[in-house]
Design a protein around this motif. Structure first.
Motif, PDB file in Angstrom:
ATOM      1  N   TYR A 163       0.808  -1.220   0.000  1.00  0.00           N
ATOM      2  CA  TYR A 163       0.000   0.000   0.000  1.00  0.00           C
ATOM      3  C   TYR A 163       0.843   1.273   0.000  1.00  0.00           C
ATOM      4  N   ALA A 209      -7.857  -0.980   0.700  1.00  0.00           N
ATOM      5  CA  ALA A 209      -7.636  -2.432   0.659  1.00  0.00           C
ATOM      6  C   ALA A 209      -8.900  -3.140   0.183  1.00  0.00           C
ATOM      7  N   THR A 214      -7.008 -12.694   1.717  1.00  0.00           N
ATOM      8  CA  THR A 214      -5.647 -12.336   2.128  1.00  0.00           C
ATOM      9  C   THR A 214      -5.534 -10.888   2.592  1.00  0.00           C
ATOM     10  N   GLU A 215      -6.606 -10.112   2.461  1.00  0.00           N
ATOM     11  CA  GLU A 215      -6.562  -8.693   2.854  1.00  0.00           C
ATOM     12  C   GLU A 215      -7.564  -8.449   3.976  1.00  0.00           C
ATOM     13  N   ASN A 216      -8.751  -7.971   3.631  1.00  0.00           N
ATOM     14  CA  ASN A 216      -9.803  -7.739   4.612  1.00  0.00           C
ATOM     15  C   ASN A 216     -10.932  -8.738   4.388  1.00  0.00           C
ATOM     16  N   ASN A 249      -9.828  -0.695  -5.970  1.00  0.00           N
ATOM     17  CA  ASN A 249     -10.124  -2.085  -5.625  1.00  0.00           C
ATOM     18  C   ASN A 249     -11.624  -2.369  -5.623  1.00  0.00           C
TER      19      ASN A 249
END
Length: 362
Positions: A163, A209, A214-216, A249
């Motif tokens: 990020y 994000a 794998t992220e949120n 995203n």
């Protein structure tokens, strides 16, 4: 046998089509907002198969075809605005007019990618006035620092968590700030970009994000960042030139992006023109528009294009706008329900609209 396969495939299509109507923010639901184009292709293939293989001798065979047509129509409703079949939301600029212009390039570099020379070659070829690079760590900052001779005004936040963000500008950046609006490790950047002595543009550079395993786990953080910026520019976009850009995203046709447009009042130059599918650069069959630029009615479109890949999973996107206010250009219209939904989402993260920098008011 063939009827059973077609029935099962139609059932899967129905689930993939209508599950996103459930407003649950969990990643495996919100992820289905993305492949509308692919699901259109699947529905079309199913209709073709049904037409060739079914005799339509009973009600069930007729029903599966009707259901497939409904699914196809539903997905097409979301994506057709991003084709030439729709009325353009943003006017095409008069190229002969003597009006100020700004060229903005957004490039998600993919942190492990090491083909920086390809990106620098694209920058030198297309000469954007403002370049925003996303996922940039210290290695990428070092590689791109040679651009500072042409882009002396910069905002830098190298990070190794996917990020990092940098803004490189030929134009003066006034009151530039880096903020962490929703998550402590996900920055956004905000500045007035001085186009000339009389004109400055309020710009917001975002990279929230995504919802993913794998992220949120949920889309809440992403949605809130977009909506709190939308609320921030809501009252200013009529009088102040505004541009919001970056890798959001989220796809152009998702419910949350539509809500962003309704709340902010900003325009999407792709409407009535093209999708600009910027992701995934390596997989032609899995592409959708993740990199965006929205703007106020003060601009008309000179050009919008997807540039060649440079080793990242994103294509760079280049947009050139001409300052030529046209108040008759209108975005999606919101109502009280939209305002309520946005307020409820923002409230879940405890973010305040006042947290968003307003560089033109400093």
């Amino acid at each position: 046998m063939k009827e059973g396969i077609l029935l099962a495939a139609t059932g899967l299509l129905v689930v993939l089509t209508f599950l996103p109507l459930w407003k649950n923010p969990v990643w495996w639901v919100r992820g289905l907002d993305f492949p509308r184009l692919q699901l259109c292709v699947l529905a079309s293939a199913l209709l073709l198969g049904q037409g060739l293989l079914l005799s339509y001798s009973n009600a069930l065979q007729i029903l599966v075809t009707v259901v497939s047509m409904i699914c196809l129509s539903y997905h097409a409703w979301w994506i057709i605005p991003y084709t030439r079949l729709w009325r353009r939301e943003v006017k095409s600029a008069d190229l002969n007019a003597d009006k100020p212009r700004i060229r903005v390039m957004a490039a998600n570099v993919l942190t492990p990618n090491r083909q920086a020379d390809k990106l620098k070659a694209l920058v030198r070829q297309h000469k954007p006035d403002v370049l925003v690079t996303l996922e940039t760590d210290q290695w990428w900052e070092d590689q791109l620092s040679e651009l500072t001779s042409d882009y002396p005004h910069t905002i830098r936040r190298p990070l190794d968590n996917l990020y990092g963000m940098h803004v490189w500008s030929r134009l003066e950046l006034e009151n530039a700030e880096t903020s962490f609006l929703v998550e402590d490790d996900v920055p956004s950047m905000h500045a007035n970009v001085r186009l000339n002595d009389q004109l400055a543009i309020r710009m917001h550079f975002l990279h929230p994000a995504p919802p993913s395993p794998t992220e949120n786990d949920e889309s809440t953080e992403r949605d809130v960042e977009l909506l709190v910026v939308a609320k921030s520019v809501q009252d200013d976009h009529e009088n102040t030139p505004v541009i919001v850009t970056g890798d959001l995203n989220d796809v152009a046709w998702s419910a949350n992006t539509r809500l962003f447009r309704k709340i902010s009042g900003l325009l999407d130059p792709r409407v009535g023109r093209c999708m600009v599918n910027s992701f995934h650069a390596q997989h032609w069959f899995l592409r959708w528009p993740l990199d965006h630029l929205f703007h106020s009615h003060h601009f008309q479109l000179v050009s919008i294009q997807r540039l060649p890949e440079f080793g990242s999973d994103h294509f760079p996107v280049l947009v050139e706008l001409q300052y030529d206010p046209a108040p008759e250009q209108e975005s999606l219209s919101g109502d009280e329900d939209d305002e309520r939904e946005a307020a409820e989402k923002i409230g879940k993260e405890g973010v305040r609209v006042s947290d968003v920098p307003e560089p033109e008011k400093h």
